[in-house]
Motif scaffolding. Structure first.
Motif, PDB file in Angstrom:
ATOM      1  N   PHE A 130      23.403 -48.315  16.572  1.00 51.04           N
ATOM      2  CA  PHE A 130      24.663 -48.197  15.783  1.00 51.04           C
ATOM      3  C   PHE A 130      25.332 -50.058  15.708  1.00 51.04           C
ATOM      4  CE2 PHE A 130      23.883 -46.152  19.553  1.00 51.04           C
ATOM      5  CZ  PHE A 130      25.337 -44.451  19.872  1.00 51.04           C
ATOM      6  N   ARG A 131      24.682 -49.820  14.118  1.00 50.75           N
ATOM      7  CA  ARG A 131      24.945 -51.196  13.449  1.00 50.75           C
ATOM      8  C   ARG A 131      26.276 -51.859  13.403  1.00 50.75           C
ATOM      9  NH1 ARG A 131      20.899 -51.702   8.070  1.00 50.75           N
ATOM     10  NH2 ARG A 131      19.696 -51.162   9.884  1.00 50.75           N
ATOM     11  N   LEU A 132      26.091 -53.039  13.856  1.00 51.28           N
ATOM     12  CA  LEU A 132      27.115 -54.222  13.658  1.00 51.28           C
ATOM     13  C   LEU A 132      27.410 -54.633  11.959  1.00 51.28           C
ATOM     14  CD1 LEU A 132      26.948 -55.971  16.103  1.00 51.28           C
ATOM     15  CD2 LEU A 132      28.764 -54.129  16.254  1.00 51.28           C
ATOM     16  N   GLY A 133      28.845 -54.511  11.486  1.00 50.51           N
ATOM     17  CA  GLY A 133      29.291 -55.234  10.631  1.00 50.51           C
ATOM     18  C   GLY A 133      29.143 -54.504   9.202  1.00 50.51           C
ATOM     19  N   THR A 134      28.631 -53.113   9.272  1.00 52.00           N
ATOM     20  CA  THR A 134      28.605 -52.272   7.902  1.00 52.00           C
ATOM     21  C   THR A 134      29.518 -51.430   8.291  1.00 52.00           C
ATOM     22  OG1 THR A 134      26.011 -52.984   7.772  1.00 52.00           O
ATOM     23  CG2 THR A 134      26.686 -50.295   6.787  1.00 52.00           C
ATOM     24  N   ALA A 445      21.696 -52.307  19.398  1.00 52.09           N
ATOM     25  CA  ALA A 445      22.714 -52.218  20.149  1.00 52.09           C
ATOM     26  C   ALA A 445      23.057 -53.283  20.678  1.00 52.09           C
ATOM     27  CB  ALA A 445      22.438 -51.336  22.054  1.00 52.09           C
ATOM     28  N   THR A 446      23.572 -54.069  20.651  1.00 47.69           N
ATOM     29  CA  THR A 446      23.373 -56.307  20.369  1.00 47.69           C
ATOM     30  C   THR A 446      23.988 -55.958  21.899  1.00 47.69           C
ATOM     31  OG1 THR A 446      24.166 -56.268  18.426  1.00 47.69           O
ATOM     32  CG2 THR A 446      23.713 -57.840  19.316  1.00 47.69           C
ATOM     33  N   PRO A 447      23.340 -57.797  22.927  1.00 49.32           N
ATOM     34  CA  PRO A 447      24.121 -57.480  23.700  1.00 49.32           C
ATOM     35  C   PRO A 447      24.783 -58.651  23.666  1.00 49.32           C
ATOM     36  CG  PRO A 447      22.132 -58.506  23.048  1.00 49.32           C
ATOM     37  CD  PRO A 447      22.113 -58.049  22.338  1.00 49.32           C
ATOM     38  N   LEU A 462      27.405 -54.412  25.927  1.00 50.71           N
ATOM     39  CA  LEU A 462      26.491 -54.370  24.671  1.00 50.71           C
ATOM     40  C   LEU A 462      27.328 -54.175  23.216  1.00 50.71           C
ATOM     41  CD1 LEU A 462      24.712 -51.218  25.310  1.00 50.71           C
ATOM     42  CD2 LEU A 462      23.918 -53.445  24.832  1.00 50.71           C
ATOM     43  N   VAL A 463      27.530 -54.744  21.944  1.00 51.54           N
ATOM     44  CA  VAL A 463      28.523 -54.330  21.285  1.00 51.54           C
ATOM     45  C   VAL A 463      27.917 -52.878  20.440  1.00 51.54           C
ATOM     46  CG1 VAL A 463      29.764 -55.942  19.646  1.00 51.54           C
ATOM     47  CG2 VAL A 463      28.553 -57.145  21.316  1.00 51.54           C
ATOM     48  N   LEU A 464      28.586 -52.034  19.868  1.00 51.32           N
ATOM     49  CA  LEU A 464      28.211 -50.895  19.313  1.00 51.32           C
ATOM     50  C   LEU A 464      28.392 -50.534  17.748  1.00 51.32           C
ATOM     51  CD1 LEU A 464      27.511 -48.693  22.392  1.00 51.32           C
ATOM     52  CD2 LEU A 464      26.471 -50.253  21.156  1.00 51.32           C
ATOM     53  N   GLY A 465      28.243 -50.752  17.017  1.00 48.78           N
ATOM     54  CA  GLY A 465      29.154 -50.628  15.820  1.00 48.78           C
ATOM     55  C   GLY A 465      29.402 -48.775  15.373  1.00 48.78           C
TER      56      GLY A 465
END
Length: 501
Positions: A130-134, A445-447, A462-465
């Protein structure tokens, strides 16, 4: 008396172009002092006979060396090594042996910058759950962009190939001013706009411009690591100010550092918590900045993408004292590799920031600016935004449904009103451990705790893109995330470390 010629030992083979080999060997001999300045060389014909190659080959190699200043040619006298060579420090031999690795000495500020985490922690490779920033790069109109860029390149004039206005291409600045004025409820003309190489570059420029080493600056907690990097690079004393359901807690910031010189905020879609700053907080922040004679850097992050909610006016539109510097970017609306963003600066900073711009990187590539201007002026940009809002709403729905299906009560998605990512609270498993297990399964899955400067409290999330991949991939990613949560609960598996983007 005619000067004798200096012999050359030239080795050539048939695997590489002969002219290039002869050129490189003669040049090497000159630079390494094998032949001295002023030495007379074999004629191109004699060298061709010696090497059993065509005279044209040696003649072209000599002509290139003459053109570059290594040789001089005198009709009737011969070819000579130039007495003044174009390269610095001739005669120094460069060792091909491996040099010893020396420990790099860096500044304290450099070490602090190196320790700042990236905006998103990534597994290598193409976009994945769940990639962030894209954004949704799979939906970007590549053919249209290529057509516009090709048209611009074909019609480029000599003036357009030269250095341009340090503020950026006037046509693009006008298009941005019109877009921001209509979409974000603010007052703006092209004269207020400065084109920069991405939002991060713009924030760095602002911090260097308005901060002296030791000046205190507010930043959101949790917050965007790129802002922390910019503040560190400017030598600021960073003051983390907590974020709650209404955004930045202005009263808390005033208690901690009432004399701060700058406040960095993401009011439209707080990164990473995802909450918008309430109108009362916005007004309180502007009141503090006016009273303290401080600057507010408004990073209007992800403001273009809203789901079932009306836009709150941007801070810049509420500012009557000229203390807000607005930062925008096309990385999320188009594609990150474009590296184009913009600043909207108050009148008091306009000429100074233009001078700073001339002294640093001049301006971003003009061809990209012109292509983007055409995209906006011809209506393609607005059409693309409408299409992407619909696609992202579908992808957000797929994420919500898939998490309920596969993760059940272990994950609770917080409301998402704006932007391209969601925050998911975890129950019964540690977020850092889940992040490690997810990475081992090819899921990002970034904490939430990664975005705190201080010790995080109640940040087991979690921060999920959800923008970078389609609904089918989101469903598969949610299934893998469920497996990661289960493994983290049991304490088994071997978590992999994520690589910085």
């Amino acid at each position: 008396m005619k000067q004798s010629t200096t012999p050359l030992l030239i080795r050539i083979d048939e695997r590489r172009p002969l002219q290039q080999q002869i050129y490189a060997e003669v040049r090497r001999a000159i630079l390494e002092g094998v032949v001295a300045p002023g030495a007379r060389l074999l004629s191109s014909r004699a060298l061709a006979d010696e090497l059993t190659v065509s005279r044209t080959t040696t003649l072209l190699a000599y002509e290139q060396l003459v053109a570059e200043g290594y040789l001089t040619s005198h009709q009737g006298s011969g070819t000579f090594v130039a007495r003044e060579l174009p390269d610095d420090m001739p005669g120094i031999r460069v060792s091909t042996a491996a040099s010893k690795t020396r420990e790099a000495r860096i500044s304290k500020r450099g070490a602090e910058l190196a320790a700042v985490p990236p905006p998103g922690l990534r597994v290598g490779g193409p976009p994945r759950p769940f990639r962030l920033g894209t954004p949704g790069l799979d939906l970007f109109p590549v053919r249209l962009w290529s057509k516009l860029a090709h048209r611009r390149l074909k019609s480029a004039t000599l003036v357009q190939l030269d250095y341009g206005d340090a503020r950026g291409l006037p046509l693009l600045r006008e298009a941005i001013a019109e877009h921001v004025s209509s979409a974000r409820g603010t007052r703006c003309t092209a004269d207020h706009v400065i084109i920069v190489a991405g939002a991060q570059r713009g924030v760095e420029m602002i911090c260097r411009l308005v901060l002296d080493p030791g000046d205190r600056a507010w930043t959101e907690e949790p917050g965007y690591p790129g802002a922390r990097s910019a503040l560190l690079a400017a030598g600021a004393d960073i003051v983390p100010v907590r974020v709650d359901g209404d955004g930045l807690d202005v009263s808390y910031g005033e208690r901690r550092a009432p004399d701060a010189r700058l406040a960095y905020v993401t009011p439209s879609h707080q990164f990473p918590a995802g909450v918008p700053m309430s109108l009362s907080r916005r007004l309180a922040l502007l009141k503090w900045a006016s009273r303290a004679r401080s600057w507010v850097v408004e990073d209007d992050y992800d403001s273009e993408f809203r789901y079932g909610t009306r836009a709150v006016p941007c801070l810049h539109g509420l500012d009557v004292d000229g203390c807000v510097i607005y930062v925008g970017s096309f990385a999320k609306t188009l594609f990150p590799a474009l590296r184009l963003g913009f600043l909207i600066v108050p009148p008091g900073l306009r000429e100074t920031i233009r001078a700073v711009r001339r002294a640093s990187d001049v301006h971003p590539p003009t061809l990209d600016q012109a292509t983007l201007a055409d995209l906006m002026i011809e209506g393609h940009y607005q059409r693309h935004l409408r299409q992407m809002r619909a696609a992202y709403l579908e992808r957000l729905g797929a994420l919500s449904d898939a998490l309920r299906r596969f993760c059940g009560d272990a994950v609770r998605l917080r409301p998402v009103r704006t932007g391209l990512h969601a925050v998911a609270d975890l129950y019964g498993a540690d977020a850092v451990r889940v992040h490690q297990e997810a990475a081992a399964r090819g899921v990002e899955a970034t904490p939430l705790s990664a975005y705190f400067i201080g010790r995080p409290k109640d940040a087991n999330a979690l921060v999920l893109g959800f923008a970078a991949i389609g609904p089918e991939s989101i469903v598969k990613g949610a299934e893998k995330l469920a497996g990661a949560i289960e493994a983290a609960r049991k304490g088994g598996g071997s978590g992999a470390r994520l690589n910085a983007s």
